[in-house]
Design an enzyme around this catalytic site. Structure first.
Site, PDB file in Angstrom:
ATOM      1  N   ASP A  88       0.775  -1.250   0.000  1.00  0.00           N
ATOM      2  CA  ASP A  88       0.000   0.000   0.000  1.00  0.00           C
ATOM      3  C   ASP A  88       0.806   1.301   0.000  1.00  0.00           C
ATOM      4  O   ASP A  88       1.741   1.467   0.787  1.00  0.00           O
ATOM      5  CB  ASP A  88      -0.885   0.083   1.246  1.00  0.00           C
ATOM      6  CG  ASP A  88      -1.742  -1.135   1.468  1.00  0.00           C
ATOM      7  OD1 ASP A  88      -1.693  -2.069   0.648  1.00  0.00           O
ATOM      8  OD2 ASP A  88      -2.464  -1.164   2.474  1.00  0.00           O
ATOM      9  N   TRP A 119       5.506 -10.524   1.915  1.00  0.00           N
ATOM     10  CA  TRP A 119       4.965  -9.706   3.003  1.00  0.00           C
ATOM     11  C   TRP A 119       5.519 -10.171   4.342  1.00  0.00           C
ATOM     12  O   TRP A 119       5.698 -11.367   4.587  1.00  0.00           O
ATOM     13  CB  TRP A 119       3.439  -9.814   2.983  1.00  0.00           C
ATOM     14  CG  TRP A 119       2.736  -8.872   3.901  1.00  0.00           C
ATOM     15  CD1 TRP A 119       2.342  -7.600   3.616  1.00  0.00           C
ATOM     16  CD2 TRP A 119       2.342  -9.118   5.259  1.00  0.00           C
ATOM     17  NE1 TRP A 119       1.718  -7.034   4.707  1.00  0.00           N
ATOM     18  CE2 TRP A 119       1.700  -7.943   5.729  1.00  0.00           C
ATOM     19  CE3 TRP A 119       2.457 -10.205   6.120  1.00  0.00           C
ATOM     20  CZ2 TRP A 119       1.177  -7.828   7.018  1.00  0.00           C
ATOM     21  CZ3 TRP A 119       1.945 -10.094   7.407  1.00  0.00           C
ATOM     22  CH2 TRP A 119       1.317  -8.929   7.841  1.00  0.00           C
TER      23      TRP A 119
END
Length: 493
Positions: A42, A66
């Site tokens: 993001d 991640w």
């Protein structure tokens, strides 16, 4: 050096080990913001401070997958040439030890404030046993950030029908002398919603209301909310997780879209109309907007999608941002167009006008893997027409954009685009007599703007270096009224 700075130094050293290797890789984008190494998701803290654009992002500096979230950081004077800066935030405190999750930025008293979600995993199920709080970090120079001693500034989920675990992604703004922020949330029975908070000083926050809540097929969690005013109306952009496919819509794992309405700042209730998707391609999530010194509302999104195959991970990096897009309101819909500053990258124009296409045709000088294509197409007699990009005759690779006049559809097909997840995305488009297209191709991405921003389709594609062909096709004659193709210079060192 305090604990936070130690963690930042350690993370920067890790990124530096890989950055030269990543920079030279064939899929490394030339004019899109990407991590220097390892993982990105993001956009965060998109803002204008001391005459420059700042963009932060979710970053795992230790792995191309991640992991514990840090905030990576780039800045730019023109939204085109971005400079990589040291990592801005790293997990270091009891309240954010497992991740500095998404958030936003605002200027106050000549300083840049970051508001973010501190995440802590508790023993048990990953999706249920977590503690999320909101925290602040401050900088005098926009580069070095210090977490304030009052953190966390919002430490508990409000009472009511609000899930106690999922409580994140603050987007902060100022309105009539007070600060407000929206937070992504869901109900106890898994319906997405947005919470509204108010503060006089960015440190002491009061809960105002559940500002908006989903009904029907609107997902189980609303992430990354962003509320802003445009043409006297409020727009709520958010990323709902778990929306089920309907016809040609909502086929990505999670969505990113918006609703338009009016916020009553006294009651904290947002009355809004239908939900619309922001980008109809494969790879677009968690968009965030800001207003610059020219008064423009500019949007950037993450140009990837959760749980999709990311072939670059094998080479030590993953994730990218879209090009910055100007948002405008027309006929109660958002239109998005590339910022005009990108024209600075253009070189070696190839131009054609009044070219009739029937069957399949390529045009001399129109090819490449890092370019901009701008076209006006007179539809004439054709019922299906379009173009193929990133073509390679030997391997049969291609990414195909097709217009179907009968059904009023535009179809993006990356089934044969090379490595990666493949797939097809469709959306309706106004079948006007003259279709306009603006297409940005980078080493592993395609962004397509249709009819002056009426619809946008973004996709990551991972073809071979040789896949540089472009061909045009039509079942009956169409006329390319004008076509400009520019090679684009590398913008990010």
């Amino acid at each position: 050096m305090d604990k936070h700075q130690q963690q930042i130094e350690k993370a920067n050293q890790e990124v530096n080990k890989l950055k030269e290797q990543v920079k030279s890789h064939e899929w490394n984008l030339q004019y899109h913001v990407m991590p220097q190494a390892n993982w990105m998701n993001d956009p965060n803290g998109f803002s204008f401070f001391m005459g420059e654009y700042h963009l932060f992002y979710q970053h795992h500096p230790y792995d191309p997958k991640w992991g514990p979230m840090h905030w990576g950081h780039v800045k730019s004077k023109d939204l085109v040439h971005w400079e990589h800066l040291p990592i801005a935030l790293a997990p270091s405190e009891d309240y954010d030890k497992d991740g500095c999750f998404s958030g936003s930025a605002i200027e106050k008293d000549g300083k840049l404030y970051l508001m973010y979600t501190g995440n802590v995993w508790i023993e048990g199920k990953l999706d249920e046993d977590l503690k999320q709080v909101q925290a602040i970090a401050v900088s005098d120079d926009g580069i070095h950030f210090e977490k304030i001693k009052e953190n966390p500034v919002i430490s508990e989920v409000p009472e009511g029908d609000i899930n106690i675990f999922h409580f994140r992604d603050p987007k902060v703004w100022k309105h009539e002398g007070a600060y407000y922020c929206v937070l992504g949330s869901k109900t106890k029975s898994n319906t997405g919603q947005v919470l509204l908070y108010r503060s006089s000083n960015l440190i002491d926050w009061e809960f105002v209301s559940v500002m908006a809540k989903g009904e029907g097929n609107f997902g189980f969690m609303w992430e990354c909310p962003d509320l802003f005013e445009l043409e006297g109306k409020e727009v709520l952009v958010m990323s709902p997780q778990g929306v089920k496919p309907e016809g040609n819509d909502y086929h990505n794992l999670h969505q990113a879209g918006y609703v338009i309405g009016q916020l009553n700042y006294q009651t904290g209730i947002f009355q809004y109309g239908p939900y619309y998707t922001l980008d109809h391609g494969f790879d677009f999530y968690a968009p965030q907007t800001m207003v610059d010194d020219k008064g423009r509302r500019i949007l950037i999104g993450w140009m990837d999608m959760w749980e999709s195959d990311m072939p670059t991970q094998e080479f030590g990096y993953s994730g990218a941002m879209t090009i910055p897009r100007i948002v405008s309101l027309r006929n109660d819909r958002l239109y998005t167009l590339p910022v005009p500053e990108l024209e600075d990258l253009r070189e070696e124009e190839t131009y054609y006008s009044d070219v009739l296409i029937e069957g399949e045709t390529s045009l001399k000088g129109v090819h490449g893997d890092c370019l901009e294509l701008k076209m006006k197409i007179d539809v004439k007699d054709a019922t299906t027409f379009g173009l193929k990009v990133r073509q390679d005759a030997v391997t049969k690779q291609e990414t195909v954009l097709t217009f179907d006049k009968r059904d009023g559809l535009v179809i993006l097909d990356r089934t044969k685009a090379g490595k990666g997840p493949g797939g097809v995305r469709k959306t309706t488009v106004s079948m006007v007599k003259t279709i306009t297209l603006q297409i940005f191709i980078d080493k592993s991405s395609v962004e397509i703007f249709i009819n002056e921003g009426e619809k946008v389709m973004s996709a990551r594609v991972f073809p071979t270096k040789e896949a540089q062909g472009i061909t045009f096709f039509a079942d009956h004659s169409v006329e390319i009224k004008s076509l400009s193709k520019w090679s684009l210079k590398k913008a990010i060192k």
